[in-house]
Design a protein around this motif. Structure first.
Motif, short mmCIF file in Angstrom:
data_model
loop_
_atom_site.label_atom_id
_atom_site.label_comp_id
_atom_site.label_asym_id
_atom_site.label_seq_id
_atom_site.Cartn_x
_atom_site.Cartn_y
_atom_site.Cartn_z
N LEU A 1 0.80 -1.22 0.00
CA LEU A 1 0.00 0.00 0.00
C LEU A 1 0.84 1.28 0.00
CD1 LEU A 1 -2.84 -0.89 2.57
CD2 LEU A 1 -2.99 -0.85 0.07
N LEU A 2 2.01 1.24 0.65
CA LEU A 2 2.66 2.51 0.94
C LEU A 2 4.12 2.64 0.49
CD1 LEU A 2 1.28 3.20 4.54
CD2 LEU A 2 0.69 4.38 2.43
N ALA A 3 4.86 1.56 0.35
CA ALA A 3 6.31 1.68 0.15
C ALA A 3 6.65 2.57 -1.04
CB ALA A 3 6.93 0.29 -0.03
N LYS A 4 6.13 2.24 -2.21
CA LYS A 4 6.47 3.01 -3.41
C LYS A 4 5.92 4.44 -3.32
CE LYS A 4 6.21 0.96 -7.37
NZ LYS A 4 5.67 0.32 -8.60
N ARG A 5 4.69 4.58 -2.84
CA ARG A 5 4.07 5.90 -2.81
C ARG A 5 4.77 6.84 -1.83
NH1 ARG A 5 0.58 2.42 -4.73
NH2 ARG A 5 -1.02 3.09 -6.20
N MET A 6 5.12 6.35 -0.66
CA MET A 6 5.82 7.19 0.31
C MET A 6 7.20 7.59 -0.21
SD MET A 6 3.90 7.66 3.10
CE MET A 6 4.91 7.85 4.57
N ARG A 7 7.89 6.65 -0.85
CA ARG A 7 9.22 6.97 -1.36
C ARG A 7 9.17 7.98 -2.50
NH1 ARG A 7 12.88 8.84 -2.83
NH2 ARG A 7 15.06 8.17 -2.96
N VAL B 1 0.63 17.35 1.97
CA VAL B 1 0.73 17.27 0.51
C VAL B 1 -0.48 16.56 -0.06
CG1 VAL B 1 2.02 16.21 -1.38
CG2 VAL B 1 3.24 17.41 0.44
N ARG B 2 -0.91 15.49 0.59
CA ARG B 2 -2.05 14.72 0.06
C ARG B 2 -3.35 15.48 0.16
NH1 ARG B 2 -6.03 13.51 -1.50
NH2 ARG B 2 -7.07 11.49 -1.74
N TYR B 3 -3.62 16.13 1.30
CA TYR B 3 -4.93 16.74 1.51
C TYR B 3 -4.93 18.26 1.39
CZ TYR B 3 -6.01 12.09 3.28
OH TYR B 3 -6.19 10.74 3.40
N GLU B 4 -3.74 18.86 1.31
CA GLU B 4 -3.60 20.31 1.20
C GLU B 4 -4.41 21.03 2.28
OE1 GLU B 4 -4.65 21.10 -2.89
OE2 GLU B 4 -2.59 20.75 -3.53
N ALA C 1 -2.87 5.02 4.44
CA ALA C 1 -2.91 3.88 3.53
C ALA C 1 -4.01 4.00 2.49
CB ALA C 1 -3.06 2.59 4.32
N LEU C 2 -5.21 4.40 2.91
CA LEU C 2 -6.29 4.60 1.94
C LEU C 2 -6.11 5.92 1.19
CD1 LEU C 2 -9.61 3.38 3.61
CD2 LEU C 2 -7.99 2.13 2.18
N GLY C 3 -5.69 6.95 1.93
CA GLY C 3 -5.56 8.27 1.31
C GLY C 3 -4.59 8.33 0.17
N LEU C 4 -3.51 7.53 0.24
CA LEU C 4 -2.52 7.53 -0.84
C LEU C 4 -2.84 6.51 -1.93
CD1 LEU C 4 0.83 7.97 1.13
CD2 LEU C 4 -0.36 9.65 -0.28
N SER D 1 -9.65 17.08 -7.00
CA SER D 1 -9.14 17.83 -5.86
C SER D 1 -7.71 17.45 -5.50
CB SER D 1 -10.04 17.62 -4.64
OG SER D 1 -10.06 16.26 -4.28
N VAL D 2 -7.18 16.39 -6.09
CA VAL D 2 -5.82 15.94 -5.81
C VAL D 2 -4.85 16.66 -6.74
CG1 VAL D 2 -4.31 13.94 -5.66
CG2 VAL D 2 -6.74 13.70 -5.16
N ALA D 3 -3.74 17.14 -6.18
CA ALA D 3 -2.72 17.82 -6.99
C ALA D 3 -2.23 16.90 -8.09
CB ALA D 3 -1.57 18.25 -6.10
N PRO D 4 -1.92 17.45 -9.28
CA PRO D 4 -1.53 16.60 -10.42
C PRO D 4 -0.37 15.66 -10.14
CG PRO D 4 -1.98 18.83 -11.15
CD PRO D 4 -2.03 18.87 -9.66
N ASP D 5 0.68 16.14 -9.44
CA ASP D 5 1.83 15.28 -9.20
C ASP D 5 1.49 14.17 -8.20
OD1 ASP D 5 1.57 17.08 -7.14
OD2 ASP D 5 3.71 17.43 -6.88
N VAL D 6 0.63 14.48 -7.24
CA VAL D 6 0.21 13.46 -6.29
C VAL D 6 -0.71 12.44 -6.96
CG1 VAL D 6 -0.99 13.02 -4.11
CG2 VAL D 6 0.44 15.06 -4.36
N ALA D 7 -1.58 12.93 -7.86
CA ALA D 7 -2.46 12.02 -8.61
C ALA D 7 -1.63 11.07 -9.47
CB ALA D 7 -3.42 12.82 -9.48
#
Length: 532
Positions: A112-118, A135-138, A437-440, A521-527
């Motif tokens: 769920l998180l390793a790649k996204r957090m890195r 960054v995720r929720y601004e 975990a769900l948010g990302l 509503s999610v920033a383009p780079d985060v999306a």
């Protein structure tokens, strides 16, 4: 609530008073050697630290094995030597539901998180969990609430760990409890302030190796002490067949199944909500090294759990067979077995590992707590510290402040330590699993959903875990008895699991009601990160 259910990784102070003082020179040798290694790693870390990024996330410099073993060791912590044997001794094989599910938690967390957090650490300036959630929720509200939850959880964890540390120092060196507390806390603070997370990661690594080696030796001695697994099983079955059944050692059959299910949820899913673990992903050298981290962490955790499994069952079997006297308290089953029924070299190795487990995990908590105070809270209030060097110094000062506060809590009030001890794994799981975990992984998650999840998750945990204890201390016996009566599940079902499930549902429902389902509503780079 049963303390082990409420906070399975917390170490309480009072039961550990029953740990005997070691009489082997090997124990003092290994304990002293470990403390010297800790200070040497701290000094080395100081020379490697040039910025706040180096101090908090090691400058993204650690490799696969170090990352995996560090992740396993901060989750295993002192629980593997104290809480684990206690649960196995008390409830038999039913307690293995924790040890079966915790390795699965590493796999879930990595997926769920390793790649996204890195990747998040590459595309944005994130050093803390609250940074990532902003960054995720601004939302500064999400950042601020995340920081507050981290600080509360850190003080709770650190106080309970220091309460255990004072008795472990006494067991190893024979010093008075107060001396053990002050000396242990000073060494912890010194190497934390010197080396930051660089020192913490490498002490975690040393701890992990020590735990694995020690667990294998103790497993062999424990099985032999009990006369082999056949003899252990026979003695346990004669005393109570439920001790070797999958579900039957915790009240009625239905209650035991319910408890096992609760543990399965809390220790598999809840792993992805532990900030001291998930922020480790910021630190990896690159994405490639994340591939093998999960199986390495899972396997090493399983191997280290052999200590809890073997000592708990063997000690209970020998007590039931009348071969040895029952320990003063189930919490000291592991340390007592190691001190009284293994050679001095093994006892020294294991007690050094217990000392390492407490101190290295405390260091991880100290770092994330200090960062929340120096970085996250000021930014949430709109007053960030812009100069990197100043932010680093404020972080180090916050380390000292948190340590002193925790020492004062331990020294002044065992009741307060007990209250804080109920805030543990379930506290972090409920506060952070949904939003992290769900948010990302879900673009439809909203800041309103995140705020609701944090507030309600913390409230449920504090209401059922802390309020009865506080009321008892204040002499409000009616409140202390009434609150548990409001709990709608068997007391063996963890409060942390209930709060985790409540926050999951609330997070999804509130997000659906308040958000744009197309993810705009999610920033383009985060999306883009979430689509990888």
């Amino acid at each position: 609530m049963i303390p082990a259910m409420a906070s399975a990784t917390a170490l309480t102070a009072t039961p550990l008073q029953a740990i005997p003082i070691a009489d082997s020179p090997y124990v003092i040798l290994f304990g002293s050697l470990y403390l010297l290694i800790v200070l040497a790693i701290g000094a080395w870390g100081y020379m490697q630290t040039e910025s706040t990024s180096d101090f908090l996330i090691t400058g993204k410099s650690i490799g696969t094995w170090v990352l995996a073993l560090t992740a396993f060791s901060v989750i295993q912590s002192g629980f593997g030597f104290v809480g684990g044997p206690e649960l196995i001794y008390s409830f038999g094989t039913t307690a293995l539901w924790i040890f079966f599910t915790a390795p699965l938690g590493f796999l879930i967390t990595w997926v769920l998180l390793a790649k996204r957090m890195r990747v998040l650490a590459d595309i944005r300036d994130v050093l803390t969990l609250a940074d990532g959630m902003y960054v995720r929720y601004e939302s500064q509200w999400v950042r601020g609430l995340t920081a507050v939850a981290v600080v509360v959880g850190v003080v709770a964890y650190l106080a309970t760990n220091l309460a255990a540390l004072q008795y472990v120092m006494r067991a190893i060196f024979g010093v008075p409890v107060t001396t053990g507390l002050l000396v242990g806390a000073f060494i912890l603070l010194l190497y934390s302030m010197l080396g930051g997370m660089i020192a913490g990661v490498w002490t975690d690594f040393v701890q992990a190796i020590t735990m694995i080696v020690g667990a294998v030796f103790v497993f062999a001695f424990a099985v032999s002490f009990g006369g082999g697994m056949e003899s252990i099983s026979r003695n346990l079955a004669t005393a109570d067949p439920a001790l070797i059944s999958p579900f039957g050692a915790m009240g009625s059959h239905e209650e035991a199944i319910f408890a096992a299910l609760g543990w399965w949820i809390l220790f598999s899913i809840g792993t992805a909500g532990q900030p001291h673990l998930v922020t480790k992903f910021y630190m990896s050298k690159n994405l490639r090294i994340l591939r093998w981290g999960a199986p390495i962490a899972a396997i090493t955790y399983a191997v280290s759990s052999l200590l809890a499994f073997s000592t708990g069952l063997s000690m209970r079997a020998m007590v039931e067979a009348g071969e040895i006297a029952a320990p003063q308290n189930a919490s000291v089953v592991g340390p007592v077995f190691v001190l009284e029924h293994t050679p001095g070299v093994i006892a020294g190795l294991i007690l050094a590992a217990l000392l390492a487990a407490i101190m290295s995990t405390s260091d991880s908590f100290l770092n994330i707590g200090a960062a929340a105070i120096s970085r996250d809270v000021p930014r949430a209030l709109g007053r960030p510290i812009d100069d990197d060097r100043t932010e680093l110094r404020v972080t180090q000062a916050a380390l000292a402040g948190i340590t002193i506060l925790s020492v004062l809590v331990v020294a002044q009030s065992s009741a307060l330590v007990g209250i804080l001890g109920t805030i543990g794994w379930g506290f972090f799981a409920a506060a952070f699993f949904a939003i992290v975990a769900l948010g990302l992984n879900w673009k439809g998650a909203t800041k309103e959903g995140a705020i609701a999840a944090i507030v309600v998750g913390l409230s449920v945990n504090l209401f059922y875990n802390a309020v009865p204890s506080v009321a008892g201390v204040l002499g409000l016996g009616g409140v202390a008895e009434a609150v548990p009566g409001l709990y709608p599940f068997p007391e063996t079902f963890p409060v942390g699991t209930v709060s985790l499930l409540v926050t999951l549902v609330l997070f999804v429902v509130v997000s659906l009601l308040t958000g744009a389902r197309d993810g705009d509503s999610v920033a383009p780079d985060v999306a883009a990160l979430m689509e990888r």
